[in-house]
Design an enzyme around this catalytic site. Structure first.
Site, PDB file in Angstrom:
ATOM      1  N   SER A  68       0.833  -1.230   0.011  1.00 11.98           N
ATOM      2  CA  SER A  68      -0.015   0.061   0.048  1.00 11.98           C
ATOM      3  C   SER A  68       0.842   1.280   0.026  1.00 11.98           C
ATOM      4  O   SER A  68       2.249   1.220   0.459  1.00 11.98           O
ATOM      5  CB  SER A  68      -0.732   0.100   1.256  1.00 11.98           C
ATOM      6  OG  SER A  68      -1.331   1.102   1.496  1.00 11.98           O
ATOM      7  N   TYR A  97      -2.306  -1.399  10.396  1.00 15.47           N
ATOM      8  CA  TYR A  97      -2.311  -1.346   8.902  1.00 15.47           C
ATOM      9  C   TYR A  97      -0.964  -0.932   8.421  1.00 15.47           C
ATOM     10  O   TYR A  97      -0.255  -1.632   7.374  1.00 15.47           O
ATOM     11  CB  TYR A  97      -3.422  -0.522   8.298  1.00 15.47           C
ATOM     12  CG  TYR A  97      -3.662  -0.738   6.831  1.00 15.47           C
ATOM     13  CD1 TYR A  97      -4.584  -1.600   6.487  1.00 15.47           C
ATOM     14  CD2 TYR A  97      -2.915   0.128   6.096  1.00 15.47           C
ATOM     15  CE1 TYR A  97      -5.001  -1.865   4.828  1.00 15.47           C
ATOM     16  CE2 TYR A  97      -3.414  -0.018   4.675  1.00 15.47           C
ATOM     17  CZ  TYR A  97      -4.192  -1.045   4.027  1.00 15.47           C
ATOM     18  OH  TYR A  97      -4.398  -0.965   2.816  1.00 15.47           O
TER      19      TYR A  97
HETATM   20  P1  NAD Z   1     -11.676  -6.051  -0.068  1.00 12.15           P
HETATM   21  O1  NAD Z   1     -12.451  -5.866   1.301  1.00 12.15           O
HETATM   22  O2  NAD Z   1     -12.345  -5.726  -1.598  1.00 12.15           O
HETATM   23  O3  NAD Z   1     -11.036  -7.584  -0.326  1.00 12.15           O
HETATM   24  C1  NAD Z   1     -10.345  -8.380   0.632  1.00 12.15           C
HETATM   25  C2  NAD Z   1     -10.293  -9.772   0.290  1.00 12.15           C
HETATM   26  O4  NAD Z   1      -9.642 -10.197   1.357  1.00 12.15           O
HETATM   27  C3  NAD Z   1     -11.877 -10.264   0.382  1.00 12.15           C
HETATM   28  O5  NAD Z   1     -11.691 -11.228  -0.786  1.00 12.15           O
HETATM   29  C4  NAD Z   1     -11.855 -10.669   1.576  1.00 12.15           C
HETATM   30  O6  NAD Z   1     -12.733 -11.944   1.712  1.00 12.15           O
HETATM   31  C5  NAD Z   1     -10.371 -11.404   1.961  1.00 12.15           C
HETATM   32  N1  NAD Z   1     -10.118 -11.587   3.300  1.00 12.15           N
HETATM   33  C6  NAD Z   1     -10.237 -10.870   4.284  1.00 12.15           C
HETATM   34  N2  NAD Z   1      -9.924 -11.773   5.315  1.00 12.15           N
HETATM   35  C7  NAD Z   1      -9.432 -12.836   4.784  1.00 12.15           C
HETATM   36  C8  NAD Z   1      -8.948 -13.826   5.750  1.00 12.15           C
HETATM   37  N3  NAD Z   1      -8.999 -14.216   6.941  1.00 12.15           N
HETATM   38  N4  NAD Z   1      -8.669 -14.813   5.177  1.00 12.15           N
HETATM   39  C9  NAD Z   1      -8.664 -14.952   3.667  1.00 12.15           C
HETATM   40  N5  NAD Z   1      -9.300 -13.965   3.057  1.00 12.15           N
HETATM   41  C10 NAD Z   1      -9.461 -12.845   3.641  1.00 12.15           C
HETATM   42  O7  NAD Z   1     -10.317  -5.083  -0.012  1.00 12.15           O
HETATM   43  P2  NAD Z   1      -9.247  -4.620  -1.018  1.00 12.15           P
HETATM   44  O8  NAD Z   1      -9.354  -3.051  -1.119  1.00 12.15           O
HETATM   45  O9  NAD Z   1      -9.502  -5.289  -2.754  1.00 12.15           O
HETATM   46  O10 NAD Z   1      -7.819  -4.839  -0.561  1.00 12.15           O
HETATM   47  C11 NAD Z   1      -7.152  -5.874  -1.046  1.00 12.15           C
HETATM   48  C12 NAD Z   1      -5.641  -5.657  -0.586  1.00 12.15           C
HETATM   49  O11 NAD Z   1      -5.055  -4.509  -1.321  1.00 12.15           O
HETATM   50  C13 NAD Z   1      -5.509  -5.498   1.107  1.00 12.15           C
HETATM   51  O12 NAD Z   1      -4.242  -6.044   1.471  1.00 12.15           O
HETATM   52  C14 NAD Z   1      -5.253  -3.995   1.261  1.00 12.15           C
HETATM   53  O13 NAD Z   1      -4.654  -3.649   2.391  1.00 12.15           O
HETATM   54  C15 NAD Z   1      -4.663  -3.621  -0.173  1.00 12.15           C
HETATM   55  N6  NAD Z   1      -4.759  -2.244  -0.501  1.00 12.15           N
HETATM   56  C16 NAD Z   1      -6.176  -1.737  -0.752  1.00 12.15           C
HETATM   57  C17 NAD Z   1      -6.529  -0.276  -0.939  1.00 12.15           C
HETATM   58  C18 NAD Z   1      -7.441   0.329  -1.452  1.00 12.15           C
HETATM   59  O14 NAD Z   1      -7.791   1.499  -1.427  1.00 12.15           O
HETATM   60  N7  NAD Z   1      -8.806  -0.531  -1.546  1.00 12.15           N
HETATM   61  C19 NAD Z   1      -4.998   0.419  -1.040  1.00 12.15           C
HETATM   62  C20 NAD Z   1      -3.811  -0.017  -0.737  1.00 12.15           C
HETATM   63  C21 NAD Z   1      -3.625  -1.488  -0.542  1.00 12.15           C
END
Ligand code: NAD
Length: 257
Positions: free
Chosen positions: A139, A152
């Site tokens: 991130s 985080y």
């Molecule tokens: P999201 O909530 O859309 O997806 C998260 C996924 O992780 C889902 O499929 C959920 O079922 C799964 N998950 C959660 N807990 C779990 C567990 N215990 N075991 C297995 N799967 C699990 O979130 P996102 O925004 O797509 O985030 C995905 C990654 O990207 C994360 O690591 C997040 O930190 C990172 N990220 C997101 C953003 C953003 O702006 N959305 C920015 C930077 C980094």
């Protein structure tokens, strides 16, 4: 070496960025193993939809990334793992003196320790296959900090550090390890932060998006899950064979500030 026919295991890929990456890799001919902690009909339906629309094999394997043995079992159940994408994530926002211990533990387990366990299980598989890519979804918060996101930010800085170690340990092999650092992407994880932020700042939804979320994103646009999938596909290409141990920001200029 073409990525066609390789197998990618993507943790937390039934939603958001993980799902976007799964679609892009499948369109590029990569077999994908989707994962989440649930085991619902919808989870398997997503895999079927990817197969139907791309013609590439997609499967769903249930595994809870907060559980070390399930992280390791995921790699075994995948059958192959040429590309490992550590993506599963959750969020909790609170001042550090009020941050619930169980939330701290869950965030570190799901977003940092899980990547240790999956990588430890996947590297021998990649070595046997003679090729591998480890891609950690970190991130902008792996490179910078924001208040109220202690767990985080700690997990994301941690995974950037671990990425460098994996790259050094595999430097003489046809395996690379890199971290993608997205800025804000409008996924369910980010949607979930909007109501609290609206309440906290007394703002409407659009104002929260513009003045709070995209405040540090100079492009003033969300990055998209498709762009992150494209970045992952690039890291799997021959052109990226000497890119290892580094971070690629997809953040609209956030970390240039
Ligand atoms: P999201 O909530 O859309 O997806 C998260 C996924 O992780 C889902 O499929 C959920 O079922 C799964 N998950 C959660 N807990 C779990 C567990 N215990 N075991 C297995 N799967 C699990 O979130 P996102 O925004 O797509 O985030 C995905 C990654 O990207 C994360 O690591 C997040 O930190 C990172 N990220 C997101 C953003 C953003 O702006 N959305 C920015 C930077 C980094």
């Amino acid at each position: 070496m073409s990525v066609q026919g390789k197998t990618a295991v993507i943790t937390g890929s039934t939603s958001g960025i993980g799902l976007g990456i799964a679609w892009e890799l499948a369109r590029g001919g990569v077999k994908v193993v989707l994962n989440s902690f649930s085991d619902s009909d919808e989870d398997h339906a997503i895999a079927r939809q990817i197969t139907d629309e791309t013609g590439t094999e997609a499967r769903y394997v249930q595994a809870d990334m907060s559980k070390p043995d399930q992280c390791r079992a995921l790699i075994g159940e995948a059958g192959a793992c040429d590309i490992l994408i550590n993506n599963a994530g959750i969020q909790h926002v609170a001042p550090i003196d009020e941050f619930p211990t169980e939330k701290w533990d869950a965030i570190i387990a799901i977003m940092l320790s899980s990547a240790f366990h999956t990588t430890a299980a996947a590297l021998p598989v990649m070595r046997k296959a003679g090729w591998g890519r480890v891609i950690n979804i970190a991130s902008a918060h792996g490179l910078t900090a924001s208040p109220y996101k202690s767990a985080y930010v700690a997990a994301k800085h941690g995974i950037v550090g671990m990425t460098k170690v994996v790259a050094l340990e595999t430097a003489r092999e046809p395996i690379t390890a890199n971290a993608i650092c997205p800025g804000y992407v409008l996924t369910p994880l980010v949607e979930g932060q909007i109501p609290d932020t609206m309440e906290k700042y007394g703002m409407g939804r659009e104002e929260v998006i513009e003045k709070v979320m995209l405040e540090r994103q100079p492009s003033k646009e969300f990055a998209t899950t498709g762009q992150l999938g494209g970045t992952a596909l690039f890291l799997c290409s021959d052109a990226a064979a000497q890119i290892t141990g580094t971070t690629i920001s997809v953040d609209g200029g956030w970390t240039a500030l």
